[in-house]
Enzyme design. Structure first.
Site, PDB file in Angstrom:
ATOM      1  N   LYS A  94      44.641 -49.099 -27.249  1.00  7.07           N
ATOM      2  CA  LYS A  94      45.000 -49.977 -28.366  1.00  7.07           C
ATOM      3  C   LYS A  94      46.027 -49.273 -29.264  1.00  7.07           C
ATOM      4  CE  LYS A  94      43.056 -52.250 -32.398  1.00  7.07           C
ATOM      5  NZ  LYS A  94      41.871 -52.698 -33.118  1.00  7.07           N
ATOM      6  N   GLU A 124      42.713 -38.186 -25.478  1.00  2.26           N
ATOM      7  CA  GLU A 124      42.320 -38.142 -24.068  1.00  2.26           C
ATOM      8  C   GLU A 124      43.278 -38.945 -23.196  1.00  2.26           C
ATOM      9  OE1 GLU A 124      40.441 -38.809 -26.694  1.00  2.26           O
ATOM     10  OE2 GLU A 124      38.350 -38.186 -26.437  1.00  2.26           O
ATOM     11  N   GLY A 178      38.654 -52.447 -30.438  1.00  2.00           N
ATOM     12  CA  GLY A 178      38.680 -51.779 -29.133  1.00  2.00           C
ATOM     13  C   GLY A 178      37.520 -52.207 -28.232  1.00  2.00           C
ATOM     14  N   ARG A 179      36.305 -52.247 -28.799  1.00  4.46           N
ATOM     15  CA  ARG A 179      35.138 -52.580 -27.965  1.00  4.46           C
ATOM     16  C   ARG A 179      35.010 -54.077 -27.699  1.00  4.46           C
ATOM     17  NH1 ARG A 179      34.108 -50.308 -32.727  1.00  4.46           N
ATOM     18  NH2 ARG A 179      32.954 -51.433 -34.331  1.00  4.46           N
ATOM     19  N   GLU A 201      28.459 -48.349 -31.554  1.00  2.48           N
ATOM     20  CA  GLU A 201      29.662 -48.125 -32.369  1.00  2.48           C
ATOM     21  C   GLU A 201      29.761 -49.235 -33.427  1.00  2.48           C
ATOM     22  OE1 GLU A 201      33.997 -48.188 -30.907  1.00  2.48           O
ATOM     23  OE2 GLU A 201      33.605 -46.044 -30.960  1.00  2.48           O
ATOM     24  N   HIS A 209      12.074 -45.372 -10.843  1.00  2.00           N
ATOM     25  CA  HIS A 209      11.678 -44.091 -10.247  1.00  2.00           C
ATOM     26  C   HIS A 209      12.161 -42.919 -11.083  1.00  2.00           C
ATOM     27  CE1 HIS A 209      10.169 -46.063  -6.627  1.00  2.00           C
ATOM     28  NE2 HIS A 209      11.127 -46.940  -6.868  1.00  2.00           N
ATOM     29  N   LYS A 238      37.307 -36.060 -34.398  1.00  2.00           N
ATOM     30  CA  LYS A 238      38.694 -36.042 -33.914  1.00  2.00           C
ATOM     31  C   LYS A 238      39.534 -35.073 -34.750  1.00  2.00           C
ATOM     32  CE  LYS A 238      39.067 -40.881 -32.350  1.00  2.00           C
ATOM     33  NZ  LYS A 238      39.672 -42.186 -32.652  1.00  2.00           N
TER      34      LYS A 238
HETATM   35  O1  F6P Z   1      37.183 -43.169 -30.850  1.00  3.35           O
HETATM   36  C1  F6P Z   1      36.698 -44.452 -30.826  1.00  3.35           C
HETATM   37  C2  F6P Z   1      37.740 -45.427 -30.410  1.00  3.35           C
HETATM   38  O2  F6P Z   1      38.593 -45.682 -31.467  1.00  3.35           O
HETATM   39  C3  F6P Z   1      37.117 -46.705 -29.892  1.00  3.35           C
HETATM   40  O3  F6P Z   1      36.765 -47.574 -30.898  1.00  3.35           O
HETATM   41  C4  F6P Z   1      38.165 -47.195 -28.965  1.00  3.35           C
HETATM   42  O4  F6P Z   1      37.691 -48.165 -28.083  1.00  3.35           O
HETATM   43  C5  F6P Z   1      38.567 -45.901 -28.292  1.00  3.35           C
HETATM   44  O5  F6P Z   1      38.529 -44.949 -29.323  1.00  3.35           O
HETATM   45  C6  F6P Z   1      39.903 -45.891 -27.615  1.00  3.35           C
HETATM   46  O6  F6P Z   1      40.923 -46.191 -28.506  1.00  3.35           O
HETATM   47  P1  F6P Z   1      42.347 -46.623 -27.970  1.00  3.35           P
HETATM   48  O7  F6P Z   1      42.202 -47.865 -27.192  1.00  3.35           O
HETATM   49  O8  F6P Z   1      43.189 -46.799 -29.201  1.00  3.35           O
HETATM   50  O9  F6P Z   1      42.889 -45.508 -27.097  1.00  3.35           O
END
Ligand code: F6P
Length: 531
Positions: free
Chosen positions: A194, A200, A251-252, A337, A368, A500
């Protein structure tokens, strides 16, 4: 706007819980009322729900519905659908519902549908390219969990000749083994973010691009696309094919936007439109059905009842379908979240608990592993079973076994087994208790089950794009419902920011070894990891 604890219904529910709710015995309730299943089962588009094995009675529901009314749930829901600022700490509207509304029926329709059309046309083009055998989605959180969960769930609709992979972790043990299996000419990378700034995702995107170039890849423009609200950042990275979305999509909640591209490639545009249609059908149910038969509302109210009155700290999700194996992980982000908050909308510290821990594994594997604890442990953990009537394979006997297991678990949780029953059964044991050198009474206590443990069973006729869309939208609106009652902002996620920022500060120290000013634990660990 009232918080749940400021309502008259809250006090009434407290009294009801002490007088009746705490003692409710499901076995007695079923004995008393042969219509209990009928009374407590609900239909919604694509999802049938049996709530009868929950610790509720008519009075509980009445007070919970009163509470929802006092908290102005309907008003808050309508405000969300109509684009008012429902995420005040980020100053944003919350309009993921507009992403699945038919053209011309919701806000932002033109922009939504023009991106959707372009994204789906692209997805179908990719599906038609036999030279593309591997699609790699690089993203994390909402840019990973939703599409990954859905691609796995709808594998029956995928095409065998194209594999869809998901890379999320900054740990290179995620991307390195995958790249070893790939060839640049047959791989399409989707950089899904987003913000297009997530550490990452950016790290993995650079690794992917470096690998592509170093392995002789030609024409990055053809092999890298982006799904993001930050089109400029994608362009700066060197990607020209970008499918956008908007800040009013959390995002979610972004699976319905361009973030759904891996799913669209996997199942094709027609099926993706069915997926959106299923979610839209659930949106209409949530928006227009009276609260007493509105499934997302009922589930959200039940969550509040269990968390704040019974004091249950977690909820376990047990999907009896292997394709739903990532559903619990997806729900962890969606629920925890969203509702893992400790201050209300005005910033006041909450005097009550919010999001339960949500966890689970598919059945029957879960049986199990940790079902021992669910049946006989000291905590009561409501379980949510998800059963699918018709499988997408033809091994019907095995499917019957699966369904029998699912039914047996909710039955066992509810019925339990007394020590006397266990003792009576022990008389038929091939090896008599005495021969094991054990006291029979002691052993029967070990073999007894308290029972009266609550569960919900959701039933889908089949796991299709339409029913999966409905199921996910059901969960979204349930989270919204409990969030409104708790008086929190379900749409921000400030809790991820501190880590972060500290990570950004520690990264250069890990490289330089500078531990000045750090607490002794962090400094000690940093030294240990560098040594
Ligand atoms: O760190 C949490 C978050 O902001 C989530 O809410 C989001 O889905 C995820 O990181 C990834 O964010 P992005 O889509 O901006 O890379």
């Amino acid at each position: 706007m009232k918080r749940c604890d400021q309502t008259a219904a809250w006090a009434a529910l407290k009294g009801h819980f002490e007088a009746h709710g705490r003692q409710l015995d499901l076995r007695e309730a079923f004995d008393r009322d042969p219509r209990r299943f009928k009374t407590w089962s609900f239909d919604s588009p694509g999802v049938f729900a049996d709530l009868s094995k929950n610790l509720i009675d008519a009075a509980t529901l009445r007070f919970l519905l009163d509470m929802a009314q006092e908290c102005e749930l309907a008003k808050r829901r309508d405000a969300m659908f109509s684009g008012e600022i429902s995420n005040p700490t980020e100053g944003r509207a919350v309009l993921h519902t507009a992403l699945r509304a038919p053209r011309g029926t919701a806000l932002h329709s033109e922009e939504v549908h023009s991106v959707l059309d372009a994204m789906l046309a692209f997805a179908d083009q990719v599906r038609a390219k036999p030279e593309i055998t591997d699609i790699v989605n690089i993203g994390i959180g909402g840019s990973d969990l939703g599409p990954q969960m859905a691609v796995l769930a709808l594998q029956a609709y995928g095409q065998a000749q194209q594999r869809v992979h998901f890379v999320s972790n900054v740990d290179a043990h995620d991307i390195v083994p995958l790249l070893q299996q790939l060839r640049p000419a047959s791989t399409l990378f989707i950089i899904a973010s987003k913000t297009f700034t997530t550490q990452e995702t950016m790290a993995n995107a650079h690794v992917a691009r470096d690998w592509f170039m170093s392995q002789g890849g030609q024409d990055t423009q053809q092999h890298f696309v982006a799904t993001t609200t930050n089109v400029q950042a994608a362009a700066d990275f060197g990607i020209s094919t970008t499918f956008g979305f908007w800040d009013w999509v959390g995002g979610r909640f972004s699976l319905w936007s361009a973030i759904g591209l891996p799913l669209a490639i996997s199942i094709g545009s027609k099926n993706f439109r069915q997926f959106l249609a299923g979610a839209h059908a659930m949106d209409l149910h949530f928006a227009h059905t009276p609260p007493s038969i509105n499934l997302p509302v009922l589930l959200g109210l039940l969550d509040v009842w269990y968390r704040n009155f019974h004091g249950f700290t977690s909820r376990s999700v047990a999907p009896y379908h292997q394709g739903l194996r990532r559903l619990p992980a997806y729900l962890q982000q969606l629920e925890m979240e969203s509702n893992g908050k400790r201050v209300d909308l005005r910033g006041a510290t909450l005097p009550y608990a919010t999001s339960p821990v949500v966890w689970g594994e598919p059945g029957t594997n879960a049986q199990h592993a940790y079902f021992q604890m669910l049946h006989q442990g000291t905590d009561v953990i409501p379980v949510e079973f998800i059963a699918i009537k018709t499988p997408s394979h033809t091994l019907s006997e095995q499917h019957q076994m699966l369904l029998a297991n699912c039914l047996a678990q909710s039955q066992a949780l509810m019925l339990g087994k007394t020590a006397a029953q266990a003792a009576a059964e022990a008389t038929t044991d091939p090896q008599p208790t005495a021969a094991k050198g054990l006291d029979a009474a002691v052993l029967s206590r070990h073999r007894s089950f308290p029972g009266n443990r609550p569960s919900t069973t959701l039933v889908l006729d089949a796991l299709t794009p339409h029913s999966l869309g409905a199921l996910i939208a059901l969960y979204e609106h349930r989270v919204f419902t409990s969030g409104v009652l708790w008086g929190i902002n379900s749409f921000d996620q400030w809790g991820v920011e501190l880590g972060k920022a500290l990570c950004n500060a520690l990264l250069p120290r890990l490289q330089s070894g500078d531990t000045e000013g750090l607490d002794s634990s962090t400094a000690g660990l940093l030294n240990r990891l560098r040594a």
